[in-house]
Design an enzyme around this catalytic site. Structure first.
Site, PDB file in Angstrom:
ATOM      1  N   ASP A  56      20.491  34.135  -6.554  1.00 29.08           N
ATOM      2  CA  ASP A  56      21.139  34.652  -7.430  1.00 29.08           C
ATOM      3  C   ASP A  56      21.044  36.095  -7.330  1.00 29.08           C
ATOM      4  OD1 ASP A  56      23.290  34.288  -9.650  1.00 29.08           O
ATOM      5  OD2 ASP A  56      21.474  35.206 -10.971  1.00 29.08           O
TER       6      ASP A  56
ATOM      7  N   GLU B 109      23.321  36.053  -2.581  1.00 31.40           N
ATOM      8  CA  GLU B 109      24.469  36.460  -3.362  1.00 31.40           C
ATOM      9  C   GLU B 109      24.552  38.021  -3.487  1.00 31.40           C
ATOM     10  OE1 GLU B 109      26.830  36.388  -7.635  1.00 31.40           O
ATOM     11  OE2 GLU B 109      24.925  36.575  -7.623  1.00 31.40           O
TER      12      GLU B 109
END
Ligand code: GLC
Length: 531
Positions: A202, A265
């Site tokens: 993330d 990401e």
């Protein structure tokens, strides 16, 4: 031509948003047993790798992206035994599992943060980013949260601010502290030891912050209606040079377990994005997620330019396993493709995604053509939407339950789903589409089968990328074999020069048709031709 030595180069990744895939216990929220019960769908579709958005214990302020224990399973989703069973079921089918890993921040309920905020002298104080107020008593600098407002929260009991790049319930971990790194790397090992095949990291580009906490400069291009975070250029709280060393350490840790996958990401321009492959394209993430199609203007010329620019930006030359491309159309933070470009073009987009060079990621529900579901204000769940209503950031519409059949709750739950189903759920669902030879599901199945069958669509180079009027054309070539892809990105008939035999049309007819010189495309039609 590239020899595909790594499983993740041959993989087709499917993102499951666990809250919304399949509920097994009737609480209206998806869970691990539910996912395990639906693996046949994924297997039949031709998926081999599943990425799960977070399933860790969490107060769910950001639906799991606020982790309160990096080595557990939230009871809402099941137990570690359910998790092990899911891994075994996937591996038993020759499939793999990628977990979400959320290193930038934990939940404010994580025991680490509770300790950290308990006093200035607590041994875990420096596990998070604490700063004294500015001389006027205000926040230490001007950094902004991705979810609106200032990124600092005042803690009255200890008289300092802590940093939260997202919600105040998501305090940023201090990755400059070696103890944090050790603990967070142990969490990676915990899951690798349980058989996990990789991680999607993330906000990888945000993990390290400027050591001097300098103010971000104002963004001269900011206009009302844009997110408040865009008021500043994130020079000092994102994409810091030190991030790469950390990514390289993560990668080395994974490599210690064999051929495991590190996905990042990363929302950055391609020229910066590719830095995350590592120096000379090695040693970083194997897949810095390429979101260029998410932001694309949907027209042949601009998509052709995106493909050329991305391919050119990849560190070259690319020996096997180095700087392998990847493509993404949608995810749990973005409006669904069919809503962005319309259902007819969503079929063209599917053909594009599955014929480009590189590993594709499919967001759950895209294979049946699910659209964003409008959520009435009273039912809004997404904290990003609640903090900045109406600026189009709300993410509930793309997170609604997967639709399995035409029943009232779509086969998703026997309870009340946590978000409503779309009004089209009687038509847009797996059971109905499985019976319809022209459905979106049938198209996805055909595309995935073709991709596996046709070597040029695996490791083949992408060549001759061009826009011919509204038609996007490219060729995939491997050795002597090649296929041509022609995508009419308009709602009007079009033609382009091409020769070969049609092996697939987005309308699932015309198979075997010989094309000699001129290819006529119907509105919103894409075709793959064998030479
Ligand atoms: C990532 C996730 C998003 C989440 C945010 C904070 O962008 O994809 O869903 O809200 O990070 O963790």
């Amino acid at each position: 031509m590239t020899e595909l030595r790594h499983w993740w180069q041959r993989a087709v990744i499917y993102q499951v948003y666990p809250r919304s895939f399949q509920d097994s216990d009737g609480d209206g929220i998806g869970d691990l047993r539910g996912i395990a019960s639906r693996l046949d769908h994924l297997h039949d579709l031709g998926i081999d790798t599943v990425w799960l958005s977070p399933i860790y214990p969490s107060p769910m302020a950001d639906f799991g992206y606020d982790v309160a224990d990096y080595t557990g399973i939230d009871p809402m989703f099941g137990t570690l035994a359910d998790f092990d069973a899911l891994v075994a079921a996937l591996h038993g089918r020759g499939m793999r599992l990628v977990l979400d890993y959320v290193p930038n921040h934990s939940s404010d309920r994580h025991p680490w943060f509770l300790e950290s905020r308990s006093s200035r002298t607590d041994p875990k104080r420096d596990w998070y980013v604490w700063r004294d107020p500015a001389p006027d008593g205000g926040p230490p600098n001007n950094w902004l949260s991705h979810f609106g407002g200032i990124a600092w929260e005042w803690d009255a009991s200890t008289g300092q601010y802590y940093l939260h790049s997202f919600l105040k319930e998501q305090p940023d971990l201090n990755w400059r502290n070696p103890a944090v790194k050790r603990a967070m790397f142990d969490a990676l090992r915990f899951w690798l030891d349980r058989g996990v095949d990789g991680f999607r990291v993330d906000v990888m580009w945000c993990m390290v912050k400027d050591a001097l906490f300098r103010d971000n400069p104002p963004n001269p291009d900011w206009r009302p209606g844009m997110s408040t975070r865009d008021r500043l250029i994130p020079v000092y709280d994102a994409d810091r040079p030190e991030t790469m060393a950390l990514v390289a350490e993560m990668r080395a840790l994974l490599d210690g377990y064999g051929d495991r996958l590190l996905i990042g990401e990363i929302y950055l321009p391609v020229e910066r994005l590719v830095a995350y492959y590592g120096p000379e394209g090695k040693g970083g993430a194997q897949m810095p997620y390429n979101f260029t199609l998410i932001k694309a203007r949907w027209a042949a010329e601009s998509v052709a330019e995106i493909i050329r620019r991305y391919e050119a930006a990849l560190p070259q030359p690319a020996p096997p396993g180095v700087a392998w491309p990847n493509w993404v159309l949608s995810n749990h933070d973005q409006s669904r493709i069919g809503t962005r470009i319309g259902p007819a073009q969503a079929r063209v987009a599917a053909m594009l995604l599955l014929t480009l060079r590189g590993t594709p990621t499919i967001y759950y529900g895209e294979e049946i053509g699910m659209l964003d579901v409008p959520i009435p204000p009273a039912l809004v769940q997404d904290p990003a939407e609640k903090r900045q209503p109406g600026i189009g950031q709300g993410r509930d519409p793309e997170r609604t339950p997967m639709v399995w059949d035409a029943s009232a709750e779509g086969g998703f739950t026997r309870g009340k789903p946590w978000l409503p189903l779309g009004a089209d759920h009687g038509r847009v669902n797996v059971a109905v589409e499985a019976e319809d030879p022209q459905s979106m599901l049938a198209l996805y199945r055909a595309l995935l089968a073709l991709r596996r069958r046709e070597p040029a669509l695996g490791g083949g180079a992408v060549e001759e990328v061009r826009a011919d009027g509204g038609v996007l054309c490219f060729v995939r070539r491997e050795g002597a074999s090649g296929v041509a892809v022609a995508l009419n990105m308009t709602g009007a008939p079009a033609e382009t020069a091409a020769t070969g035999r049609i092996v697939l049309s987005t309308q699932l007819d015309r198979r075997g048709e010989e094309v000699a010189g001129t290819l006529r495309l119907r509105p919103d039609e894409g075709v793959v031709l064998a030479e």
